[in-house]
Motif scaffolding. Sequence first.
Motif, PDB file in Angstrom:
ATOM      1  N   THR A 110       0.882  -1.166   0.000  1.00  0.00           N
ATOM      2  CA  THR A 110       0.000   0.000   0.000  1.00  0.00           C
ATOM      3  C   THR A 110       0.919   1.215   0.000  1.00  0.00           C
ATOM      4  OG1 THR A 110      -0.066   0.140   2.397  1.00  0.00           O
ATOM      5  CG2 THR A 110      -1.770  -1.175   1.356  1.00  0.00           C
ATOM      6  N   ASN A 111       0.518   2.241  -0.728  1.00  0.00           N
ATOM      7  CA  ASN A 111       1.350   3.443  -0.762  1.00  0.00           C
ATOM      8  C   ASN A 111       0.461   4.638  -1.108  1.00  0.00           C
ATOM      9  OD1 ASN A 111       3.648   5.153  -0.865  1.00  0.00           O
ATOM     10  ND2 ASN A 111       4.898   3.509  -1.706  1.00  0.00           N
ATOM     11  N   SER A 112       1.053   5.797  -1.077  1.00  0.00           N
ATOM     12  CA  SER A 112       0.311   6.989  -1.446  1.00  0.00           C
ATOM     13  C   SER A 112       0.121   7.002  -2.963  1.00  0.00           C
ATOM     14  CB  SER A 112       1.122   8.200  -0.991  1.00  0.00           C
ATOM     15  OG  SER A 112       0.903   9.276  -1.838  1.00  0.00           O
ATOM     16  N   SER A 113      -1.005   7.522  -3.417  1.00  0.00           N
ATOM     17  CA  SER A 113      -1.216   7.561  -4.877  1.00  0.00           C
ATOM     18  C   SER A 113      -0.669   8.854  -5.490  1.00  0.00           C
ATOM     19  CB  SER A 113      -2.706   7.404  -5.202  1.00  0.00           C
ATOM     20  OG  SER A 113      -3.428   8.493  -4.673  1.00  0.00           O
ATOM     21  N   HIS A 114       0.276   9.424  -4.814  1.00  0.00           N
ATOM     22  CA  HIS A 114       0.944  10.621  -5.366  1.00  0.00           C
ATOM     23  C   HIS A 114       1.560  10.245  -6.726  1.00  0.00           C
ATOM     24  CE1 HIS A 114       3.890  13.802  -5.859  1.00  0.00           C
ATOM     25  NE2 HIS A 114       3.256  14.474  -4.913  1.00  0.00           N
ATOM     26  N   PRO A 115       1.373  11.094  -7.759  1.00  0.00           N
ATOM     27  CA  PRO A 115       1.861  10.734  -9.109  1.00  0.00           C
ATOM     28  C   PRO A 115       3.346  10.351  -9.143  1.00  0.00           C
ATOM     29  CG  PRO A 115       0.638  12.804  -9.161  1.00  0.00           C
ATOM     30  CD  PRO A 115       0.695  12.395  -7.736  1.00  0.00           C
TER      31      PRO A 115
END
Length: 281
Positions: A234-239
């Motif tokens: 799981t991670n941030s959906s930052h581009p």
Amino acid sequence: MICHINNSSKNLSILRYPGGKQRFIQNFSHLFPHNLNDIQYYVEPFLGGGAVFFHLNPKRAVLSDINSELIDLYQGIRKDPKVVWKLYCSYPDNKDGYYEIRNMNPEDLHLLERAARILYLNRTCFKGMWRYNTNGEFNVGYGGQDRRWVIDQKDLIDVAKRLKKADLKCSDFNAIIDESVDGDFLFLDPPYCPGQKEQLNEHYRYGIFAYPDQKRLANALKRATKRGVQWVMTNSSHPDIVKLYKKNRMFQPDIGTGSNPGQLSTNPGEVIIFSIKEEMF
Ligand SMILES: C[S@@+](CC[C@H](N)C(=O)[O-])C[C@H]1O[C@@H](n2cnc3c(N)ncnc32)[C@H](O)[C@@H]1O
């Protein structure tokens, strides 16, 4: 498809943990291997509260985190949950007492005392935060006793039983990922790309998990994938983070439901990225 989970699915995480994955594992257990008994080692390099490990209860695991007080806590509970519980119960139930325990120097304490102290601080500090000053001293303010007795001795005994099957390590993620081999399965929940405010506040022990760390992580996972290691993250959906995993399958969960693999909306939030072989779904 639901993966076969060994034993009960009770939430056994005894810690209050920012970013804890209790909800994730309830909604996304189908992303994990069908049969955990078929994998060699279940590996969690960003252990934190360990919600996913305790829920899955795999037969063999490598669990690691960079926070040495956290690993001490698990080691202490594994060694003697009853003594840790007894010490925990003996600690004060008021604000002044909290600061006395907080001011103790962990280096003067033995393992079981260190474990009980950090469990107490976690359960009675403000919002379960892990924050340290520049001298490496826990510096979260008092939060109250409301969340203290939500756990009991039996929880610590159950946690100890599950930890007996695990190798506990205090390490940066890179070494743990590099040690993994074909047949292992990794679950990764790194600190998300922090906002400026979080960077200043340092939510975790070594709070700043910056873009170069995200790049190191992506490279370590690339190497692991080449060795045949399977993983879910799981991670941030930052581009900028999504870009690091262009070649991986991923989706953005949307309050419990996922969109199609490979399709990301522009909403800020989380992304789930994985290397699992098709036949595992
Ligand atoms: C989002 S939390 C994990 C939460 C966990 N999944 C749970 O359910 O509670 C991220 C963890 O990564 C750890 N961490 C931060 N930097 C790290 C690094 N370089 N290597 C290994 N662990 C790190 C932090 O101490 C923290 O416990």
